[in-house]
Design an enzyme around this catalytic site. Sequence first.
Site, PDB file in Angstrom:
ATOM      1  N   ASP A 107     -30.996  31.976 -24.866  1.00 42.37           N
ATOM      2  CA  ASP A 107     -31.334  31.787 -23.465  1.00 42.37           C
ATOM      3  C   ASP A 107     -32.836  32.027 -23.308  1.00 42.37           C
ATOM      4  O   ASP A 107     -33.366  33.024 -23.810  1.00 42.37           O
ATOM      5  CB  ASP A 107     -30.551  32.761 -22.583  1.00 42.37           C
ATOM      6  CG  ASP A 107     -30.743  32.477 -21.101  1.00 42.37           C
ATOM      7  OD1 ASP A 107     -29.908  31.757 -20.534  1.00 42.37           O
ATOM      8  OD2 ASP A 107     -31.734  32.974 -20.520  1.00 42.37           O
ATOM      9  N   ILE A 108     -33.530  31.094 -22.638  1.00 38.41           N
ATOM     10  CA  ILE A 108     -34.967  31.251 -22.433  1.00 38.41           C
ATOM     11  C   ILE A 108     -35.215  32.380 -21.439  1.00 38.41           C
ATOM     12  O   ILE A 108     -34.647  32.390 -20.336  1.00 38.41           O
ATOM     13  CB  ILE A 108     -35.597  29.944 -21.916  1.00 38.41           C
ATOM     14  CG1 ILE A 108     -35.376  28.807 -22.928  1.00 38.41           C
ATOM     15  CG2 ILE A 108     -37.095  30.124 -21.665  1.00 38.41           C
ATOM     16  CD1 ILE A 108     -35.852  27.448 -22.453  1.00 38.41           C
ATOM     17  N   GLU A 129     -30.808  26.582 -19.148  1.00 32.36           N
ATOM     18  CA  GLU A 129     -31.772  26.998 -20.168  1.00 32.36           C
ATOM     19  C   GLU A 129     -31.107  27.660 -21.360  1.00 32.36           C
ATOM     20  O   GLU A 129     -31.752  28.362 -22.141  1.00 32.36           O
ATOM     21  CB  GLU A 129     -32.822  27.935 -19.560  1.00 32.36           C
ATOM     22  CG  GLU A 129     -32.300  29.284 -19.109  1.00 32.36           C
ATOM     23  CD  GLU A 129     -31.814  29.299 -17.669  1.00 32.36           C
ATOM     24  OE1 GLU A 129     -31.796  30.384 -17.066  1.00 32.36           O
ATOM     25  OE2 GLU A 129     -31.443  28.223 -17.134  1.00 32.36           O
TER      26      GLU A 129
END
Length: 378
Positions: A238-239, A281
């Site tokens: 996950d960004i 994301e």
Amino acid sequence: MGASNKRLQFELSQQGKGQRSPDDYEKEIYDLKQLLEISRSLCTTLELSKLIESTLYITMAQMRVVSAGIFLLTSENSPSYVLGNNYSGFEISPANEYSIPVSSQLVEKISVVGATFTIKELEEFLPFNSDVNMLKSLKTTLVVPLILKNRLNGILILGERIFDSDISPALYDDYEKNEISAIASLAAVAVNNASLLELSSTDMMTNLKLKYYFFNTLEDNLDIALNNDKNLSVIMFDIDFFKKFNDTYGHACGDYVLQTVAKIIKSSIRNQDLAARYGGEEFTVMLSNTTRKEGMQIADRIRKNISNYDFFYQNQHMKVTISGGLSVFSKDNNPVTSAKVLVDQADQALYISKRNGRNQITFADPALLAAESPNIGK
């Protein structure tokens, strides 16, 4: 039907050329059986990369050549047919771009005629043509169009032949040309079907696989790992603080970050692994036959590659980091039978990474997940 017509044309062309021997009929029966097996092989393969690999090896074996490649359109509206990684045996120069424009005279020639050409024949028809010269630099001996419904789907090229006393290293007789044309007709159908599946299962933003495709592939590989007592790893990424890129620089910047992160992830894994956009994301990666130690090394390498990358957008240098969680199927230590459970484990480990400060990878140890379960998701 196209292959049958070509076979019939060849047989008709042989009438009046002398009595055919039992060996001739025996060879033709053998080749027809081979063609049937090739048809079964190509029609049961829907993954484009595997289909191309299978087509190349079949072509090289049947035509006795040391190399083969396929130029394909990279998208529906692509301006060129590109060789890319779709080759075997050729000596490719990294400094050169191997592509053939859709508007090329070479494309027009092989599309209209719909037949195979030796490189010598193309040199005669299209003297001083840059695309023909490019093919010649690869030591191409035969150019075969992949045509479906009057549309050129790709261009199959054959390299140098394996010399023996039965064949000329430079020439192809009518029988061989008909044989490779029949294989090309089958390949054109298979490539078209695989390309449609590729488009329908690929995220257009990142060019990674979609979530449903990932789960289907993971289920299949989980069965294989279970039956063969192998490890299978899943990473969830996950960004970190992704929303700030959209809020600060706009959604176009967010798209740039997503696309760049996807490229880094894909370039950091092996051909047998699979990366997908899970949603928003979030990204997920399947690592075939990979232990906990190996999986953590790969996940952390991806994390570092992204952390060290200079994200540069509209004269702005940006720092991007990701958090991750790793789960590993093991017959002894984590004998899960569901792809969803394995992904959920990695997802839970991902949230632990975020709670502990982000920009790190956490292994989904069952004891750790049990201890942290009340806090996961908070």
